[in-house]
Design a protein around this motif. Structure first.
Motif, mmCIF file in Angstrom:
data_model
loop_
_atom_site.group_PDB
_atom_site.id
_atom_site.type_symbol
_atom_site.label_atom_id
_atom_site.label_comp_id
_atom_site.label_asym_id
_atom_site.label_seq_id
_atom_site.Cartn_x
_atom_site.Cartn_y
_atom_site.Cartn_z
ATOM 1 N N LEU A 73 0.846 -1.197 0.000
ATOM 2 C CA LEU A 73 0.000 0.000 0.000
ATOM 3 C C LEU A 73 0.879 1.243 0.000
ATOM 4 O O LEU A 73 0.618 2.199 -0.701
ATOM 5 N N PHE A 74 1.896 1.209 0.861
ATOM 6 C CA PHE A 74 2.860 2.319 0.831
ATOM 7 C C PHE A 74 4.143 1.923 1.530
ATOM 8 O O PHE A 74 4.167 1.012 2.351
ATOM 9 N N PHE A 76 7.296 3.521 3.847
ATOM 10 C CA PHE A 76 7.545 4.694 4.668
ATOM 11 C C PHE A 76 9.030 4.796 4.952
ATOM 12 O O PHE A 76 9.741 3.803 5.039
ATOM 13 N N THR A 81 5.302 8.904 3.874
ATOM 14 C CA THR A 81 4.689 7.695 3.326
ATOM 15 C C THR A 81 4.520 7.884 1.823
ATOM 16 O O THR A 81 4.247 8.996 1.368
ATOM 17 N N ALA A 83 2.962 5.811 -1.729
ATOM 18 C CA ALA A 83 2.390 4.657 -2.417
ATOM 19 C C ALA A 83 3.280 4.320 -3.609
ATOM 20 O O ALA A 83 3.727 5.222 -4.303
ATOM 21 N N MET A 243 -4.410 -6.262 6.537
ATOM 22 C CA MET A 243 -3.187 -5.440 6.437
ATOM 23 C C MET A 243 -2.032 -6.150 7.123
ATOM 24 O O MET A 243 -2.225 -6.878 8.103
ATOM 25 N N ASP A 245 2.152 -5.203 8.256
ATOM 26 C CA ASP A 245 3.262 -4.249 8.243
ATOM 27 C C ASP A 245 4.578 -4.996 8.227
ATOM 28 O O ASP A 245 4.716 -6.033 8.877
ATOM 29 N N ILE A 246 5.531 -4.461 7.510
ATOM 30 C CA ILE A 246 6.848 -5.081 7.445
ATOM 31 C C ILE A 246 7.904 -4.027 7.714
ATOM 32 O O ILE A 246 7.870 -2.937 7.154
ATOM 33 N N LYS A 247 8.805 -4.390 8.618
ATOM 34 C CA LYS A 247 9.865 -3.454 8.975
ATOM 35 C C LYS A 247 11.132 -3.901 8.276
ATOM 36 O O LYS A 247 11.503 -5.065 8.355
ATOM 37 N N GLU A 256 7.196 -1.140 5.095
ATOM 38 C CA GLU A 256 6.038 -1.004 4.225
ATOM 39 C C GLU A 256 4.788 -1.584 4.859
ATOM 40 O O GLU A 256 4.860 -2.427 5.769
ATOM 41 N N ARG A 257 3.651 -1.102 4.407
ATOM 42 C CA ARG A 257 2.366 -1.688 4.791
ATOM 43 C C ARG A 257 1.796 -2.354 3.546
ATOM 44 O O ARG A 257 1.780 -1.773 2.474
ATOM 45 N N ARG A 259 -1.286 -5.219 1.884
ATOM 46 C CA ARG A 259 -2.498 -5.961 2.169
ATOM 47 C C ARG A 259 -2.385 -7.306 1.467
ATOM 48 O O ARG A 259 -1.781 -7.395 0.389
#
Ligand SMILES: Cc1cc2nc3c(=O)[nH]c(=O)nc-3n(C[C@H](O)[C@H](O)[C@H](O)COP(=O)(O)OP(=O)(O)OC[C@H]3O[C@@H](n4cnc5c(N)ncnc54)[C@H](O)[C@@H]3O)c2cc1C
Ligand code: SF4
Ligand code: SF4
Ligand code: FES
Lengths: 340, 263
Positions: A73-74, A76, A81, A83, A243, A245-247, A256-257, A259
């Motif tokens: 989705l985006f 960061f 942030t 996309a 959703m 999240d990945i660090k 990133e986030r 889905r």
């Protein structure tokens, strides 16, 4: 306008279209089937007529072309942030009428449900044109006629594949290339299947009551369904996601986030923090899916969600048949109404 | 095209410790809000979750967050001046018009007090807007109590009952499950009385059962639901019950609607 093309001429036409479009169609994926050494048919980008797989139904629907299984989705970076950009080359998808109608159901959710438009779905949807594959015979598990989705008219082009020639009807003028203007013209209106082997009767929406929800029918599915979720992933109209999240780095704020597809048949779909979940039994999950496909979606959008593509029947490892479930449900509802 | 999934960064103005595991975060925010709406709050790379707005004014909002897992653990590591990501507000919230001019009781179990805190506060500050105001709150134990200062302030002029399931040595207040305290409410006007009920699923179930048994009219009961939510905007499907999306049509429902919803 209608045109009749030889297979060779059709390949030249596809080649010309590929200058402007990425073309997706059902293709055979060798060795990717359920069992070792078996093949699976899913949607993929094609180069020529030979790549298109038409004699069997695709195991996966075309929905992943406009709604990927996993999508960023985006990204960061510190407090920004962003996309990700996508390939903006227009897409032409070869779809059967049921799937074309199915994409209309995805549109309802992603474009029309609530106040917001789903940015990610919408930006891909805008790139897409449809080449409808004429479908007059269907396959063993199809019940599109009962679901009123055997006919679709919102195509940009329709294609009839015969043994030695291909006939096209082009609605969207931008799909006419000089390969067509050199071809024989033909009068061609796509025909649609008028009767499937499998037929279902949908219980009248208002006759489904709390009693129907509590019926022992669903218990049968508690003992049979293993909550694998294949019926959700293969369905052209299932649109749910979760959703994630990945660090990418612990010290710097980079990640990133995403889905990813989710399904109401899979355990954990309704789990809340604290461990509470709302449909523990697999029969309850089956009931929830069934009602969504043929009852409550209608209450919201005035059309049923299920298009009768029959894929959920094709993919279920426990041989659970959705069309049989619908017919059983209808019999129960009729019975209940008689006794009122 | 507007991208509803992109959150914005907001500054944390203050953090107040309510209990060991519930902190209230005050966040700089300007914009229209309704008590009982929620925000999707997140730390990028960790996760996103729906959290109720429990208070707001022209330049800030407050959210009381319970430390229960992945994201909320990390939020508890944040400090005043740090940023938190948010998108929203989402959901309908409590429409004050449904309670104006009425005899109202607000009933909250545990963290269920957070979503109705602002609405209670409004009527405490504007007593002329309601005929009668009562508040019934249940916590697990004295140390689980939230908004202690607010509750004291509300109690000055109103009938506020706080009960704990299990007291301790220093607890001199009421004890026992929240449902056992319904009888102490003013029930003289029960067929007209409005009840607003928010709490964990099990508390809601027994409370609603008791209220109906006592004679509350279904149409006079309002509830707020909690469901798993990923998007908050009617797309992800997690919060759907029948044809209803809790994130869109809820989380606040009249009981006549709520009772017909089957998960
Ligand atoms: C409309 C709405 C309003 C809300 N308002 C508030 C509020 O004001 N304050 C508040 O604190 N919370 C509120 N919540 C709840 C809040 O969203 C959750 O507490 C939050 O999502 C937890 O996120 P997490 O990442 O910290 O927890 P997670 O890491 O996602 O999970 C935390 C806990 O859940 C358990 N869990 C997770 N997944 C599973 C599983 N598959 N099986 C069993 N157990 C599991 C874990 O064991 C863990 O104990 C609200 C929810 C909704 C829908
Ligand atoms: S529910 Fe089954 S038959 Fe209906 S659209 Fe989905 S996969 Fe096809
Ligand atoms: S495919 Fe069959 S077994 Fe798997 S979740 Fe669906 S109904 Fe259950
Ligand atoms: S939270 Fe995603 S649809 Fe309601």
């Amino acid at each position: 306008m209608g045109y009749k093309l030889s297979p060779l001429a059709f390949d030249y036409y596809l080649k010309a279209l590929r200058n402007t479009y990425r073309i997706f169609a059902p293709v055979l994926q060798k060795g990717k089937g359920k069992f070792a050494g078996t093949d699976v048919i899913s949607y993929g980008e094609i180069n020529s007529l030979d790549d298109i797989m038409l004699d069997r139904k695709s195991y996966f629907s075309p929905k992943e072309v406009l709604y990927p299984i996993r999508e960023t989705l985006f990204y960061f970076l510190n407090d920004e942030t962003k996309a990700p950009a996508i390939n903006v080359k227009p897409i032409l998808i070869l779809v059967r009428p049921c799937d074309l109608n199915g994409i209309g159901k995805l549109d309802r959710v992603f474009l029309n449900n609530g106040q917001e438009v789903d940015f990610y779905y919408a930006r891909r949807r805008e790139l897409i044109k449809f080449a409808m594959i004429e479908c007059v015979e269907g396959f063993d598990t199809c019940f599109c006629v009962s679901m009123d989705s055997n006919v679709a008219n919102n195509y940009d082009m329709a294609v009839r594949f015969d043994e030695d020639n291909i006939t096209v009807k082009v609605v969207d003028k931008s799909l006419i290339t000089k390969d067509l203007t050199h071809a024989d013209t033909a009068i061609f209106e796509p025909a649609f299947i008028q009767e499937n082997k499998v037929k279902v009767t949908i219980p009248e929406v208002d006759l489904v009551t709390k009693k129907t929800f509590d019926h022992e029918l669903w218990e049968e599915y508690t003992s049979r369904c293993i909550a694998c979720g294949r019926c959700n992933t293969s369905c052209i109209t299932c649109s749910c996601y979760t959703m994630q999240d990945i660090k990418l780095s612990d010290d710097k704020k980079i990640g990133e986030r995403r889905r990813v597809w989710a399904g109401c048949h899979i355990d954990g779909f309704t789990n809340m923090a604290g461990g509470h979940n709302f449909r523990k039994k697999n029969g309850e999950k089956m009931r929830f899916k069934t009602m969504h496909k043929i009852n409550d979606f209608y209450k919201r959008f005035n059309e049923h969600m299920c298009v009768g593509c029959g894929r959920c029947d094709d993919v279920c490892p426990e041989y659970i048949s959705f069309s049989k479930c619908i017919n059983k449900l209808n019999a129960i509802v009729r019975e209940e109404t008689l006794h009122e | 095209m507007n991208n509803p999934y992109l959150p914005d960064a907001y500054k944390i103005l203050d953090i107040k410790k309510e209990t060991q595991i519930d902190y209230t975060f005050k966040i700089a925010y300007e914009g229209a809000l309704v008590g009982g709406q929620f925000m999707e709050i997140s730390i990028p790379g960790v996760g996103e979750a729906p959290i109720s707005i429990c208070n707001y004014d022209d330049s800030s909002l407050e959210m009381t967050i319970r430390k229960v897992g992945n994201l909320t653990d990390q939020i508890f590591n944040l400090e005043k001046g740090d940023t938190l990501y948010m998108r929203g507000p989402y959901g309908n919230g409590f429409n004050l018009d449904h309670y104006r001019g009425k005899d109202v009781v607000f009933i909250a179990g545990g963290t269920g007090l957070a979503p109705i805190r602002k609405t209670i506060d409004h009527f405490v500050n504007n007593p002329d807007e309601v005929k009668n105001l009562e508040v019934l709150i249940g916590f697990k134990s004295p140390k689980d109590r939230l908004f202690i200062d607010d509750i004291d302030r509300w109690s000055e002029k109103n009938c506020v009952t706080v009960t704990v399931d299990q007291g301790d040595d220093s607890w001199t207040g009421k004890t026992g499950l929240i449902t056992t305290h319904i009888d102490k409410l003013d029930l003289t006007n029960i067929s007209e009385k409005i009840a607003v009920v928010v709490g964990p699923p099990i508390m809601m179930k027994f409370m609603l059962f008791e209220l109906i048994k006592k004679g509350f009219k279904e149409k006079n009961i309002w509830v707020s639901f909690e469901r798993k939510m990923s998007c908050g905007i009617g797309k992800c499907g997690h919060c759907k019950i029948d044809e209803t999306y809790v994130c869109l049509e809820g989380p606040v429902f009249n009981y006549t609607t709520a009772k017909a919803l089957i998960d």
